[in-house]
Design a protein around this motif. Structure first.
Motif: not given
Length: 160
Positions: A36-45, A61-64, A91-96, A111-115
Motif C-alpha cells: 500500500l502507498r498513498a499520496y496526500a495534498d491540500s491547497d491552503w485557503a 494497492l500495488g499499481e492499482n 488519508a491516514a484514516t483511510d489507510i487504517i 510492510a508499512p504503508t508509505f504516505l
C-alpha cells in the motif's frame, strides 16, 4: 445553489463536458504486489470565498488505485502546514480502514504503508522527534526529559 452566478454555470458546463468526454474511461486493474502507498495534498485557503482548504488523496494497492478523496476541509487552516497535516490525517484514516478491510479478507500486509506529501514544512515537522513541548504532554524517559528540560533553560538555583 440559492443564488447561482454566471461563474457557477460555467463551472457546471465545464464539469459536464468533462464527464461526457470521459464516459468510456475506467480504472484498469493489474496483478502485482500487495503493498500500500498513498499520496496526500491540500491547497491552503484555496476557496476564495470562505478561505477553507481542500484535501485530496489517493491510495494504491500495488499499481492499482483503490481509494481516493477530494473534500473541502471543515475549518480554516492557519497555515499550509496545518492544511497539509489535515490532508495527511484524513488519508491516514483511510489507510487504517483499508488495512483492516484487507485483514478481514485474509490479505496479510506486513510492510508499512508509505504516505507521501510535498509540503516541506509538514515533512520537517514529521521528522523532528525533539519537540520541546513534549515535556508538557507526555511521560518521558529520564534522558529525553532532562534534554528537553535543559532546552527550556530550567536548572537548579545556584547555591549560596
Amino acid at each position: 445553489m440559492h443564488t447561482p452566478l454566471q461563474q457557477h454555470f460555467l463551472s457546471l458546463k465545464h464539469l459536464l463536458r468533462y464527464v461526457k468526454g470521459t464516459a468510456d474511461f475506467g480504472i484498469q486493474l493489474r496483478s502485482g504486489s500487495l503493498s500500500l502507498r498513498a499520496y496526500a495534498d491540500s491547497d491552503w485557503a484555496g476557496d476564495p470565498f470562505d478561505r477553507k482548504s481542500t484535501t485530496g488523496y489517493c491510495l494504491f494497492l500495488g499499481e492499482n488505485l483503490i481509494s481516493w478523496c477530494v473534500k473541502k476541509q471543515p475549518t480554516v487552516a492557519r497555515s499550509s502546514t496545518e492544511a497539509e497535516y489535515r490532508a495527511l490525517a484524513t488519508a491516514a484514516t483511510d489507510i487504517i480502514w483499508i488495512r483492516c478491510l484487507l485483514a478481514d479478507f485474509q490479505f496479510s500486509i506486513t510492510a508499512p504503508t508509505f504516505l507521501y506529501c510535498d509540503n516541506v514544512s509538514a515533512i520537517a515537522l514529521a521528522h523532528n522527534p525533539d519537540q520541546i513541548a513534549d515535556i508538557f504532554t507526555k511521560v518521558l524517559p529520564r534522558i529525553p526529559f532532562l534534554t528537553l528540560r535543559n532546552k527550556l533553560l530550567v536548572s537548579p538555583a545556584p547555591s549560596a
